[in-house]
Design an enzyme around this catalytic site. Structure first.
Site, mmCIF file in Angstrom:
data_model
loop_
_atom_site.group_PDB
_atom_site.id
_atom_site.type_symbol
_atom_site.label_atom_id
_atom_site.label_comp_id
_atom_site.label_asym_id
_atom_site.label_seq_id
_atom_site.Cartn_x
_atom_site.Cartn_y
_atom_site.Cartn_z
ATOM 1 N N LYS A 194 8.562 11.341 15.200
ATOM 2 C CA LYS A 194 8.469 10.537 16.426
ATOM 3 C C LYS A 194 9.446 11.053 17.484
ATOM 4 O O LYS A 194 9.154 11.054 18.668
ATOM 5 C CB LYS A 194 8.786 9.069 16.133
ATOM 6 N N SER A 208 16.464 -0.435 15.640
ATOM 7 C CA SER A 208 17.211 0.812 15.400
ATOM 8 C C SER A 208 16.364 2.036 15.741
ATOM 9 O O SER A 208 16.864 3.032 16.259
ATOM 10 C CB SER A 208 17.721 0.876 13.958
ATOM 11 N N ASN A 255 17.117 8.882 2.691
ATOM 12 C CA ASN A 255 18.190 8.975 3.688
ATOM 13 C C ASN A 255 19.517 9.307 3.008
ATOM 14 O O ASN A 255 19.853 8.757 1.958
ATOM 15 C CB ASN A 255 18.311 7.647 4.449
ATOM 16 N N ASP A 287 0.851 -1.187 0.000
ATOM 17 C CA ASP A 287 0.000 0.000 0.000
ATOM 18 C C ASP A 287 0.899 1.253 0.000
ATOM 19 O O ASP A 287 1.701 1.427 0.924
ATOM 20 C CB ASP A 287 -0.883 -0.034 1.264
ATOM 21 N N SER A 341 24.071 5.027 14.068
ATOM 22 C CA SER A 341 23.872 3.664 14.575
ATOM 23 C C SER A 341 25.169 3.088 15.110
ATOM 24 O O SER A 341 26.265 3.425 14.658
ATOM 25 C CB SER A 341 23.355 2.771 13.451
ATOM 26 N N GLU A 390 29.747 7.010 5.343
ATOM 27 C CA GLU A 390 29.743 5.582 5.641
ATOM 28 C C GLU A 390 29.610 4.792 4.340
ATOM 29 O O GLU A 390 29.295 3.616 4.354
ATOM 30 C CB GLU A 390 28.679 5.219 6.677
ATOM 31 N N THR A 436 13.492 3.516 2.422
ATOM 32 C CA THR A 436 14.199 4.606 3.128
ATOM 33 C C THR A 436 15.567 4.871 2.506
ATOM 34 O O THR A 436 16.362 5.616 3.064
ATOM 35 C CB THR A 436 14.364 4.298 4.632
ATOM 36 N N CYS A 444 25.947 7.586 10.727
ATOM 37 C CA CYS A 444 25.415 8.912 10.369
ATOM 38 C C CYS A 444 25.934 10.014 11.287
ATOM 39 O O CYS A 444 25.744 11.196 11.022
ATOM 40 C CB CYS A 444 23.892 8.890 10.420
ATOM 41 N N HIS A 491 18.295 14.020 13.057
ATOM 42 C CA HIS A 491 18.764 13.095 12.017
ATOM 43 C C HIS A 491 17.522 12.497 11.362
ATOM 44 O O HIS A 491 16.591 12.080 12.054
ATOM 45 C CB HIS A 491 19.640 12.000 12.629
HETATM 46 N N1 CAA Z 1 -0.940 3.146 5.644
HETATM 47 C C1 CAA Z 1 -0.380 4.010 6.501
HETATM 48 N N2 CAA Z 1 0.588 3.650 7.387
HETATM 49 C C2 CAA Z 1 1.012 2.374 7.371
HETATM 50 C C3 CAA Z 1 0.445 1.419 6.503
HETATM 51 C C4 CAA Z 1 -0.580 1.846 5.613
HETATM 52 N N3 CAA Z 1 -1.145 1.008 4.739
HETATM 53 N N4 CAA Z 1 1.049 0.241 6.721
HETATM 54 C C5 CAA Z 1 1.967 0.445 7.701
HETATM 55 N N5 CAA Z 1 1.942 1.723 8.091
HETATM 56 C C6 CAA Z 1 2.773 2.379 9.090
HETATM 57 C C7 CAA Z 1 2.977 1.542 10.333
HETATM 58 O O1 CAA Z 1 1.878 1.651 11.231
HETATM 59 C C8 CAA Z 1 4.240 2.168 10.868
HETATM 60 O O2 CAA Z 1 3.932 3.402 11.492
HETATM 61 P P1 CAA Z 1 4.257 3.603 13.062
HETATM 62 O O3 CAA Z 1 5.715 3.347 13.202
HETATM 63 O O4 CAA Z 1 3.897 5.033 13.303
HETATM 64 O O5 CAA Z 1 3.426 2.620 13.776
HETATM 65 C C9 CAA Z 1 5.022 2.530 9.609
HETATM 66 O O6 CAA Z 1 4.081 2.518 8.552
HETATM 67 C C10 CAA Z 1 6.144 1.532 9.286
HETATM 68 O O7 CAA Z 1 5.597 0.272 9.153
HETATM 69 P P2 CAA Z 1 6.127 -0.999 10.003
HETATM 70 O O8 CAA Z 1 6.088 -0.697 11.458
HETATM 71 O O9 CAA Z 1 5.414 -2.190 9.499
HETATM 72 O O10 CAA Z 1 7.655 -1.058 9.678
HETATM 73 P P3 CAA Z 1 8.430 -1.655 8.433
HETATM 74 O O11 CAA Z 1 8.429 -3.106 8.537
HETATM 75 O O12 CAA Z 1 7.982 -1.063 7.153
HETATM 76 O O13 CAA Z 1 9.908 -1.098 8.723
HETATM 77 C C11 CAA Z 1 11.625 0.438 9.250
HETATM 78 C C12 CAA Z 1 10.138 0.276 8.978
HETATM 79 C C13 CAA Z 1 12.043 -0.446 10.436
HETATM 80 C C14 CAA Z 1 11.944 1.864 9.593
HETATM 81 C C15 CAA Z 1 12.411 -0.009 7.966
HETATM 82 O O14 CAA Z 1 12.063 0.847 6.902
HETATM 83 C C16 CAA Z 1 13.912 -0.013 8.135
HETATM 84 O O15 CAA Z 1 14.506 -0.990 8.571
HETATM 85 N N6 CAA Z 1 14.586 1.126 7.760
HETATM 86 C C17 CAA Z 1 16.024 1.257 7.811
HETATM 87 C C18 CAA Z 1 16.535 1.515 9.220
HETATM 88 C C19 CAA Z 1 16.206 2.910 9.730
HETATM 89 O O16 CAA Z 1 15.959 3.832 8.992
HETATM 90 N N7 CAA Z 1 16.243 3.077 11.066
HETATM 91 C C20 CAA Z 1 16.018 4.366 11.670
HETATM 92 C C21 CAA Z 1 16.742 4.519 12.985
HETATM 93 S S1 CAA Z 1 18.490 4.160 12.756
HETATM 94 C C22 CAA Z 1 19.113 5.584 12.057
HETATM 95 O O17 CAA Z 1 18.492 6.612 12.110
HETATM 96 C C23 CAA Z 1 20.437 5.510 11.367
HETATM 97 C C24 CAA Z 1 20.181 5.510 9.897
HETATM 98 O O18 CAA Z 1 20.177 6.542 9.248
HETATM 99 C C25 CAA Z 1 19.903 4.213 9.258
#
Ligand code: CAA
Length: 403
Positions: free
Chosen positions: A242, A201, A273, A29, A306, A79, A152, A111, A233
């Site tokens: 958040k 993370s 990112n 979606d 990280s 990185e 991302t 980062c 960041h």
């Molecule tokens: N409509 C609207 N929203 C929806 C939806 C839909 N149909 N389906 C899901 N969502 C929402 C979920 O509710 C969730 O929102 P909340 O967190 O507010 O609850 C959001 O979309 C994400 O969905 P999931 O929780 O199912 O998560 P995901 O499995 O898609 O994974 C993630 C998300 C973990 C961030 C993943 O994208 C990821 O691993 N990203 C890379 C790591 C990252 O960016 N980490 C950030 C912190 S680390 C850091 O900052 C260093 C860096 O730069 C990497």
């Protein structure tokens, strides 16, 4: 003595993938990406661009009107390093004809390295007030086709001239760090893509924020409301939202004014990112998109890398800052980008430079001021871009299909 940002310029790829197209291809979606993660477009690098060309293009713009001889140090944060020994900044130093008396170093801690560069540069300038530092942060975020982190991904660079004559932001002395050994995101030397425990993370990011904020408050005696705006960041824009919600909750503020962060998210929403550069891309986005005059207002900054190392610090926007922004340059750069379809994105993604030591001419696509032209005897060779910002739709289609 004031120390801070005299000039700030960004660069990112001329190509992007709309996340709606990625969602369709992955049978997800689209609202999950646009609302759930808060992302619209992902910048995708063509084969003839890398961290060097992005940083050099940003630096060329950041140095307009600044005597290159005044730069006595280049710090390159990344990185997505291209060499285990030589600093990527030396290629930029060469492309921009900087002084041979200028030292160049590469910095790494996920980062956070861009923020580390900032802190080191500020101390250096306090010691040598007549000198300027060129801080470069340049990265390509790669998680893998179909990986959970794929939406991302992104890429971008920023170039910042730091000096004792700040024209955009001067930094305050109170700054609080937090370090903890965690495996939330890392990339072993033999891997092209990051390994990430995504949900973990995001949890660690917020914990690090809380710890830094507590330490910063103890150092500065400031409340959340003493800061007019915040730059976090931005791995994806929802993460920054958040983060801000978490600080507001900690400070027992009911709700929060959207304008405290929303302008800082505009560029990242459209780039994805860019790891070390993302905090500063957020700052440029804030200063260039805010309808309110931010002169003399305090900004709170949170950097997270990280692994993990994090920092909370603050800066004051300089009066007259609007006269020194690169707004028009950034606007043109973002507007001139071309959309890829998913097949083209996947071909760009799969491209690898040969590793056999032979001579290979890199296929050329629309790029910034500098391009990666050739690899020969394991040496990357760069050139000035003589087809600057040319529209090459037809050629693009032909070359992408040939990859
Ligand atoms: N409509 C609207 N929203 C929806 C939806 C839909 N149909 N389906 C899901 N969502 C929402 C979920 O509710 C969730 O929102 P909340 O967190 O507010 O609850 C959001 O979309 C994400 O969905 P999931 O929780 O199912 O998560 P995901 O499995 O898609 O994974 C993630 C998300 C973990 C961030 C993943 O994208 C990821 O691993 N990203 C890379 C790591 C990252 O960016 N980490 C950030 C912190 S680390 C850091 O900052 C260093 C860096 O730069 C990497």
């Amino acid at each position: 003595m004031k120390v801070g940002i005299e000039s700030l310029a960004l660069y990112s790829s001329r190509y992007y993938l709309p996340l709606s197209a990625l969602a369709e291809a992955r049978n997800i979606d689209p609202q999950k990406f646009t609302v759930g993660l808060g992302q619209e477009k992902m910048a995708v690098l063509p084969p003839n661009e890398d961290i060097v060309t992005m940083a050099a293009s940003a630096a060329k713009e950041a140095l307009v009107g600044i005597d290159p001889k005044s730069i006595s140090m280049v710090l390159f944060a990344t990185e997505s390093s291209i060499d285990q020994s030589k600093a990527a900044g030396i290629w930029v130093h060469n492309l921009l004809n900087l002084s041979s008396a200028c030292r160049v170093v590469e910095l790494k801690q996920a980062c956070f390295a861009g923020c580390a560069g900032l802190l080191l540069a500020l101390s250096y300038i306090k010691q040598f007030p007549g000198q300027k530092v060129l801080l470069l942060a340049s990265d390509v975020a790669r998680y893998g086709l179909g990986a959970i982190g794929e939406p991302t991904q992104g890429c971008g660079a920023c170039a910042i001239v730091l000096s004792a004559e700040p024209k955009l932001v001067s930094f305050e002395p109170e700054t609080a760090s937090y370090t903890s050994h965690v495996m939330d995101f890392w990339r072993p030397n033999y891997k092209e893509e990051a390994l990430v425990d995504g949900k973990y993370s995001t949890k660690i990011y917020l914990e690090a924020l809380q710890e830094c904020w507590k330490n910063y408050q103890a150092l500065s005696n400031r409340a959340l409301t003493d800061h007019a705006r915040f730059c976090y960041h931005i791995p994806f824009t929802k993460m920054a939202m958040k983060a801000h919600e978490r600080l507001c909750r900690e400070s027992k503020r009911v709700g929060y004014a959207q304008n405290e962060i929303q302008d800082s998210l505009i560029y990242s929403k459209n780039l994805g990112n860019s790891y070390t550069a993302s905090l500063f891309i957020g700052l440029a986005s804030l200063l260039e998109n805010s309808s309110e005059d931010l002169s003399e207002k305090r900004i709170g900054f949170f950097s997270y890398g990280s692994g993990c190392v994090a920092e909370f610090f603050s800066g004051i926007v300089e009066p007259g800052y609007k006269n020194h922004l690169k707004q028009a340059y950034h606007k043109a750069m973002l507007e001139k980008r071309e959309a890829l379809d998913v097949a083209e994105y996947e071909r760009f993604y799969a491209f690898r430079l040969p590793e056999d030591g032979g001579t290979f001419s890199v296929p050329q696509y629309t790029a910034g001021d500098f391009v990666l032209s050739e690899i020969s005897a394991h040496e990357r060779r760069y050139a000035k871009n003589d087809r600057l910002y040319a529209k090459q739709d037809e050629e693009l289609a032909k070359s992408v299909n040939a990859l």
